[in-house]
Design a protein around this motif. Structure first.
Motif, PDB file in Angstrom:
ATOM      1  N   ALA A 173      -4.893 -10.943   4.685  1.00 35.65           N
ATOM      2  CA  ALA A 173      -4.854  -9.760   3.828  1.00 35.65           C
ATOM      3  C   ALA A 173      -5.812  -9.922   2.659  1.00 35.65           C
ATOM      4  O   ALA A 173      -6.160 -11.042   2.253  1.00 35.65           O
ATOM      5  CB  ALA A 173      -3.432  -9.521   3.338  1.00 35.65           C
ATOM      6  N   SER A 174      -6.263  -8.804   2.110  1.00 32.04           N
ATOM      7  CA  SER A 174      -7.184  -8.847   0.971  1.00 32.04           C
ATOM      8  C   SER A 174      -6.504  -9.350  -0.296  1.00 32.04           C
ATOM      9  O   SER A 174      -7.179  -9.800  -1.223  1.00 32.04           O
ATOM     10  CB  SER A 174      -7.778  -7.457   0.728  1.00 32.04           C
ATOM     11  OG  SER A 174      -6.739  -6.514   0.485  1.00 32.04           O
ATOM     12  N   VAL A 177       0.782 -10.760  -0.777  1.00 39.42           N
ATOM     13  CA  VAL A 177       1.979 -10.024  -1.199  1.00 39.42           C
ATOM     14  C   VAL A 177       2.932 -10.997  -1.881  1.00 39.42           C
ATOM     15  O   VAL A 177       3.368 -11.989  -1.285  1.00 39.42           O
ATOM     16  CB  VAL A 177       2.654  -9.341   0.003  1.00 39.42           C
ATOM     17  CG1 VAL A 177       3.916  -8.613  -0.429  1.00 39.42           C
ATOM     18  CG2 VAL A 177       1.683  -8.371   0.676  1.00 39.42           C
ATOM     19  N   PRO A 278      -9.045  -5.426   6.158  1.00 38.20           N
ATOM     20  CA  PRO A 278      -8.053  -5.160   5.096  1.00 38.20           C
ATOM     21  C   PRO A 278      -8.717  -4.711   3.801  1.00 38.20           C
ATOM     22  O   PRO A 278      -9.869  -5.063   3.505  1.00 38.20           O
ATOM     23  CB  PRO A 278      -7.346  -6.508   4.938  1.00 38.20           C
ATOM     24  CG  PRO A 278      -8.345  -7.510   5.390  1.00 38.20           C
ATOM     25  CD  PRO A 278      -9.123  -6.864   6.497  1.00 38.20           C
ATOM     26  N   TRP A 279      -8.004  -3.928   3.017  1.00 37.87           N
ATOM     27  CA  TRP A 279      -8.436  -3.497   1.696  1.00 37.87           C
ATOM     28  C   TRP A 279      -7.198  -3.198   0.864  1.00 37.87           C
ATOM     29  O   TRP A 279      -6.085  -3.126   1.385  1.00 37.87           O
ATOM     30  CB  TRP A 279      -9.349  -2.259   1.767  1.00 37.87           C
ATOM     31  CG  TRP A 279      -8.858  -1.155   2.653  1.00 37.87           C
ATOM     32  CD1 TRP A 279      -9.213  -0.920   3.940  1.00 37.87           C
ATOM     33  CD2 TRP A 279      -7.889  -0.140   2.315  1.00 37.87           C
ATOM     34  NE1 TRP A 279      -8.543   0.174   4.437  1.00 37.87           N
ATOM     35  CE2 TRP A 279      -7.735   0.676   3.466  1.00 37.87           C
ATOM     36  CE3 TRP A 279      -7.156   0.170   1.175  1.00 37.87           C
ATOM     37  CZ2 TRP A 279      -6.858   1.767   3.490  1.00 37.87           C
ATOM     38  CZ3 TRP A 279      -6.292   1.252   1.202  1.00 37.87           C
ATOM     39  CH2 TRP A 279      -6.159   2.038   2.348  1.00 37.87           C
ATOM     40  N   ASP A 280      -7.397  -3.017  -0.424  1.00 33.53           N
ATOM     41  CA  ASP A 280      -6.274  -2.703  -1.314  1.00 33.53           C
ATOM     42  C   ASP A 280      -6.768  -1.866  -2.477  1.00 33.53           C
ATOM     43  O   ASP A 280      -7.934  -1.954  -2.880  1.00 33.53           O
ATOM     44  CB  ASP A 280      -5.606  -3.983  -1.837  1.00 33.53           C
ATOM     45  CG  ASP A 280      -6.568  -4.865  -2.599  1.00 33.53           C
ATOM     46  OD1 ASP A 280      -6.690  -4.689  -3.823  1.00 33.53           O
ATOM     47  OD2 ASP A 280      -7.225  -5.726  -1.966  1.00 33.53           O
ATOM     48  N   ARG A 296      -9.504  -3.177  -7.490  1.00 33.77           N
ATOM     49  CA  ARG A 296      -9.076  -4.451  -8.078  1.00 33.77           C
ATOM     50  C   ARG A 296     -10.300  -5.283  -8.416  1.00 33.77           C
ATOM     51  O   ARG A 296     -11.271  -5.341  -7.656  1.00 33.77           O
ATOM     52  CB  ARG A 296      -8.164  -5.189  -7.099  1.00 33.77           C
ATOM     53  CG  ARG A 296      -7.570  -6.475  -7.635  1.00 33.77           C
ATOM     54  CD  ARG A 296      -6.501  -6.977  -6.687  1.00 33.77           C
ATOM     55  NE  ARG A 296      -7.000  -7.086  -5.320  1.00 33.77           N
ATOM     56  CZ  ARG A 296      -7.630  -8.162  -4.851  1.00 33.77           C
ATOM     57  NH1 ARG A 296      -7.834  -9.221  -5.640  1.00 33.77           N
ATOM     58  NH2 ARG A 296      -8.031  -8.202  -3.603  1.00 33.77           N
ATOM     59  N   VAL A 542       0.430  -1.069  -5.479  1.00 34.93           N
ATOM     60  CA  VAL A 542      -0.715  -1.548  -4.686  1.00 34.93           C
ATOM     61  C   VAL A 542      -0.617  -0.920  -3.310  1.00 34.93           C
ATOM     62  O   VAL A 542       0.409  -1.073  -2.624  1.00 34.93           O
ATOM     63  CB  VAL A 542      -0.733  -3.090  -4.583  1.00 34.93           C
ATOM     64  CG1 VAL A 542      -1.800  -3.544  -3.589  1.00 34.93           C
ATOM     65  CG2 VAL A 542      -1.007  -3.702  -5.946  1.00 34.93           C
ATOM     66  N   LEU A 544      -1.912  -1.187   0.268  1.00 28.53           N
ATOM     67  CA  LEU A 544      -2.468  -2.317   1.010  1.00 28.53           C
ATOM     68  C   LEU A 544      -2.629  -1.951   2.471  1.00 28.53           C
ATOM     69  O   LEU A 544      -1.694  -1.441   3.100  1.00 28.53           O
ATOM     70  CB  LEU A 544      -1.554  -3.538   0.864  1.00 28.53           C
ATOM     71  CG  LEU A 544      -1.993  -4.844   1.531  1.00 28.53           C
ATOM     72  CD1 LEU A 544      -3.250  -5.368   0.874  1.00 28.53           C
ATOM     73  CD2 LEU A 544      -0.884  -5.879   1.451  1.00 28.53           C
ATOM     74  N   LYS A 545      -3.817  -2.195   3.008  1.00 29.89           N
ATOM     75  CA  LYS A 545      -4.071  -2.020   4.443  1.00 29.89           C
ATOM     76  C   LYS A 545      -3.702  -3.307   5.153  1.00 29.89           C
ATOM     77  O   LYS A 545      -4.153  -4.397   4.786  1.00 29.89           O
ATOM     78  CB  LYS A 545      -5.547  -1.680   4.678  1.00 29.89           C
ATOM     79  CG  LYS A 545      -6.087  -1.945   6.074  1.00 29.89           C
ATOM     80  CD  LYS A 545      -5.528  -0.992   7.102  1.00 29.89           C
ATOM     81  CE  LYS A 545      -6.241  -1.161   8.451  1.00 29.89           C
ATOM     82  NZ  LYS A 545      -6.104  -2.499   9.054  1.00 29.89           N
ATOM     83  N   ASP A 546      -2.845  -3.198   6.177  1.00 27.02           N
ATOM     84  CA  ASP A 546      -2.457  -4.364   6.944  1.00 27.02           C
ATOM     85  C   ASP A 546      -3.687  -4.959   7.623  1.00 27.02           C
ATOM     86  O   ASP A 546      -4.488  -4.231   8.210  1.00 27.02           O
ATOM     87  CB  ASP A 546      -1.409  -3.978   7.995  1.00 27.02           C
ATOM     88  CG  ASP A 546      -0.785  -5.185   8.656  1.00 27.02           C
ATOM     89  OD1 ASP A 546      -1.426  -5.764   9.549  1.00 27.02           O
ATOM     90  OD2 ASP A 546       0.343  -5.559   8.294  1.00 27.02           O
ATOM     91  N   VAL A 552      -0.734   1.220   6.576  1.00 23.51           N
ATOM     92  CA  VAL A 552      -0.910   1.028   5.132  1.00 23.51           C
ATOM     93  C   VAL A 552       0.475   1.008   4.503  1.00 23.51           C
ATOM     94  O   VAL A 552       1.367   1.755   4.902  1.00 23.51           O
ATOM     95  CB  VAL A 552      -1.785   2.133   4.500  1.00 23.51           C
ATOM     96  CG1 VAL A 552      -3.204   2.013   4.971  1.00 23.51           C
ATOM     97  CG2 VAL A 552      -1.231   3.507   4.807  1.00 23.51           C
TER      98      VAL A 552
END
Length: 582
Positions: A173-174, A177, A278-280, A296, A542, A544-546, A552
């Protein structure tokens, strides 16, 4: 001469055959010894009477008893387990000349075709059969040929030695968690792809910055007359939403606008269903109900991806599918992170190079991010602040203010006239057509001038998310055209020197239509995410793309989650350094 006399059968109104009371008197002693075996209609009966079996009277009697009217042909339904049955079917020696043909559809689709089942030699070698067997075998052969062809049209063709391919490593992940994060919502791409929202043309509130004129000489660049890409030192400001002083003024003074973002963030959300990596995005909701979409710091948001949507994307060094991770120069310079850094560098410098800095056009206000102490020449960039109405109900208005960027302008017929077109400048880059992760792209030096459509079609397939995001960003900024440059390495093993092989003009909306992108679907995704945040209490979130699934997730996070993450990274680096010293 032998004779046979039938016994007298007493009739009864209740059922067929003699009654129980008269059975002992009507039937003779030899007929009273016939055994009776009850059976169901689902039982498979092989023979009505077996005259070739032993000469025991009981067996012959059993065969005669089987000749009752109830002993009809067996249906195709499998028989249940009813214990021992004297009518059970057994293959006899007289059926050895028959060949069993499996004519079920499922088994025919599973059975592979061989040369023996296609040619006439197999039909000649097959033993002779009666007409019923020939018809069955012909039907079976016809289905065996037709079903796999139909299945191949919808399935992917298997590659060479697919079973020996190493399982690829799962992406990370970017952002990690944290244990204190709370999941607010989860949305899969299938659901997001069904959303729709029609949005009217936006209103331009204010404009800032300075644009340079596009240099028309780059329209004549081709493979035969290529130009080297020259890095230039220019200052390009691209702050996040909450750090923009103009947006802060709008948030303090505007009462109707509730949502604030940049064009790159909104374009990412609108094209999110095409993303793979992934992105956030950080979302902040104030006590007054204002919502800010931010990128971010030190995240992968501003980096351009390469071949993200390819069937075989680039491979990381630590990926088990990489055959020579350390000894191959090609593997080291063609990882997703290295290609992303290279593509971002190429995209920025191409925009700096293809403008004529002797001709400029100034908007109403100067660059809002430059301070008197800043050094360096500003890049060609114009900022448009535009208001979008995302309301679906007049009683509940939702307005979005977006900061969009323009990269250059096309001068008019004379120097005194205003610009005829505002444009954005983007690039596509070729790294190595023979390297893993190239996505089947042709060699641009051989195909770009003669078959540019094939090159663009391949790039639309391998970089569907990136190109759709480029088109949406240009549309949000109100650009009339988008200039697309084709950049390639001067040497496939040198990621630091590049050449310009050609350029193309695209209208943003037409490019989106060519890629089958629906703008209404993108606005529906943005409005859905805004509604989820509006229904949540004030705080930080946040999105978040898995990294490995088309999903998401929205998490509620502490206000200082970025600081906590930086401290954890510093502790990990210190622990690794201590272990190396020991």
């Amino acid at each position: 001469m032998a004779s046979f006399s039938l016994p007298n059968i007493a009739s009864d109104s209740g059922f067929w055959g003699p009654s129980d009371a008269s059975a002992s008197t009507v039937l003779s002693d030899d007929l009273q010894k016939i055994p009776y075996a009850p059976f169901l209609k689902t039982d498979r009966i092989g023979r009505i009477a077996d005259w070739n079996a032993g000469s025991q009277p009981d067996e012959r009697a059993a065969g005669a008893a089987a000749a009752r009217p109830r002993a009809i042909r067996a249906p195709s339904i499998p028989a249940p387990a009813t214990g021992v049955n004297m009518f059970t079917y057994f293959h006899g020696d007289d059926e050895s000349s028959f060949s069993l043909v499996e004519n079920s559809r499922a088994s025919a689709a599973r059975r592979p075709l061989t040369s023996a089942t296609r040619g006439r030699g197999a039909a000649a070698a097959r033993p002779a059969a009666v007409s019923r067997g020939d018809a069955a075998s012909s039907a079976g052969r016809g289905r065996a040929r037709a079903v796999p062809q139909a299945a191949q049209r919808g399935a992917r063709r298997g590659g060479w030695r697919d079973w020996e391919r190493t399982q690829r490593k799962a992406r990370e992940a970017s952002i990690t968690v944290g244990p204190e994060w709370q999941k607010v919502a989860e949305m899969d791409f299938v659901r997001l792809g069904k959303l729709r929202l029609d949005v009217e043309e936006p209103e331009t509130i204010s404009t800032y910055g300075t644009l340079y004129a596009y240099d028309r000489t780059y329209d004549r660049v081709s493979v035969r007359f290529e130009k080297p890409l020259q890095p230039r030192d220019r200052v390009h400001y691209n702050p996040t939403t909450s750090e923009d002083p103009v947006i802060q003024q709008f948030a303090a003074g505007e009462q109707s606008a509730q949502v604030f973002a940049t064009d790159s963030i909104i374009a990412l959300l609108m094209c999110s269903t095409r993303s793979v990596y992934p992105w956030d995005i950080v979302i902040t909701k104030t006590e007054e109900g204002k919502i800010f979409f931010d990128k971010r710091a030190n995240g992968p948001f501003d980096f351009v991806t390469v071949n993200e949507n390819a069937n075989e994307p680039p491979i990381e060094l630590t990926d088990p599918a990489n055959p020579n991770p350390e000894n191959s120069t090609r593997a080291q310079i063609n990882t997703p992170s290295a290609l992303s850094l290279e593509a971002t560098f190429v995209n920025e410098n191409f925009g700096f190079q293809v403008v004529d800095e002797r001709k400029s056009f100034k908007f109403g206000e100067p660059n809002p991010f430059q301070t008197p102490g800043d050094e360096g020449q500003l890049a060609s960039c114009g900022y448009r602040y535009r208001r979008f109405n995302l309301s679906t109900d007049e009683e509940d208005p939702v307005e979005l203010i977006v900061r969009a960027e323009l990269n250059a302008y096309v001068p008019g017929a004379s120097a005194n006239k205003p610009p005829s077109q505002y444009i954005t400048i983007r690039t596509l880059n070729e790294f190595d057509s023979r390297a893993p992760g190239a996505g089947g792209a042709p060699d641009w030096r051989l195909r770009l001038d003669t078959s540019r459509g094939a090159v663009v079609a391949t790039e639309m397939k391998n970089n569907s998310f990136k190109l759709a995001r480029f088109a949406v960003q240009s549309s949000l900024a109100g650009a009339d055209n988008m200039k697309l440059g084709y950049i390639s390495r001067a040497n496939p093993l040198d990621p630091y020197r590049h050449v310009i092989l050609g350029t193309s003009w695209f209208k943003p909306r037409e490019l989106a239509l060519q890629m089958a992108y629906n703008v209404s679907n993108g606005w529906g995704i943005v409005r859905t995410i805004i509604d989820v945040v509006r229904n949540a209490p004030a705080g930080r979130f946040v999105l978040l793309k898995d990294p490995n699934r088309p999903v998401v997730r929205l998490y509620s996070v502490p206000w200082d989650f970025e600081q906590i993450e930086e401290e954890e990274e510093e502790e990990e680096v210190a622990a690794e350094a201590t272990e190396e010293q020991e």
